[in-house]
Design a protein around this motif. Structure first.
Motif, PDB file in Angstrom:
ATOM      1  N   VAL A  71       0.861  -1.180   0.000  1.00 19.44           N
ATOM      2  CA  VAL A  71       0.000   0.000   0.000  1.00 19.44           C
ATOM      3  C   VAL A  71       0.896   1.229   0.000  1.00 19.44           C
ATOM      4  N   GLU A 128      -3.570  -1.133   4.931  1.00 16.50           N
ATOM      5  CA  GLU A 128      -4.389   0.000   4.485  1.00 16.50           C
ATOM      6  C   GLU A 128      -4.648   0.954   5.648  1.00 16.50           C
ATOM      7  N   ASN A 138      -1.460   3.198   6.399  1.00 18.27           N
ATOM      8  CA  ASN A 138      -0.907   3.522   5.082  1.00 18.27           C
ATOM      9  C   ASN A 138      -0.082   4.811   5.077  1.00 18.27           C
TER      10      ASN A 138
END
Length: 148
Positions: free
Chosen positions: A2, A27, A30
Motif C-alpha cells: 500500500v 491499508e 498507510n
C-alpha cells in the motif's frame, strides 16, 4: 504493498455514521511513521489527520494473532498482517500492527490461522518505557476465522 509516502498515499475517507470499515492492516497504517526517540528530544511521529479521524469507528480487520499473554483464550493479543514476516523476517512497523483487547466478558480462541477482528478502533500513541508500542487498538466484540 500500500503506498505510504505522503505524495502517493490515499487518505482515508471519513467513516460513515453506523458503518463498518473493512480494511487490511496495511491499508489502515498507510503512512510513514517515525516514532520519537525515547530521550524526549526528537519530535513525536505524526499520525495523519484522516487516520486520526477513524478513532471510534467500527472496523473489520483481517490478520494473524500474536499472543501477548500466555493463555489459550487470551483477552489481549497483537494482530499482524503476516506471521511469516513477523516471526521469521523483519517485525512489522508500529503502524502495521494492531493491539487487540477483548470487550468485557469476551475471550478469543488462540489460533495460528488468519482471523477477522470486529470492534471499535482507538487511534492513539501508546508508550511503554518511552517507546511507542502501539498506534492502533481495537476493542474486539468478535474474533472469528477469516475463511481464507
Amino acid at each position: 504493498d500500500v503506498p505510504a509516502a505522503a505524495s502517493t498515499r490515499r487518505p482515508h475517507p471519513p467513516p460513515a455514521a453506523g458503518g463498518v470499515l473493512r480494511l487490511t492492516i496495511k491499508e489502515l497504517g498507510n503512512f510513514e511513521y517515525n516514532p520519537a526517540a525515547d530521550d524526549g528530544k526528537a519530535p513525536p511521529g505524526d499520525v495523519p489527520a484522516d487516520v486520526a479521524r477513524l478513532d471510534g469507528a467500527t472496523v473489520l480487520l483481517r490478520g494473524y494473532m500474536v499472543a501477548t499473554e500466555q493463555a489459550d483464550r487470551p483477552r489481549r493479543f497483537a494482530l499482524v498482517p503476516s506471521l511469516f514476516d513477523c516471526c521469521y523476517g523483519r517485525p512489522p512497523a508500529v503502524q502495521h500492527r494492531v493491539a487487540v483487547e477483548c470487550a468485557p466478558g469476551f475471550e478469543a480462541d488462540l489460533t495460528a490461522k488468519p482471523v477477522v477482528v470486529r470492534g471499535t478502533l482507538r487511534v492513539r500513541e501508546e508508550r511503554q518505557d518511552g517507546y511507542v508500542v502501539s498506534l492502533f487498538t481495537v476493542v474486539a466484540a468478535q474474533v472469528s476465522p477469516s475463511g481464507r
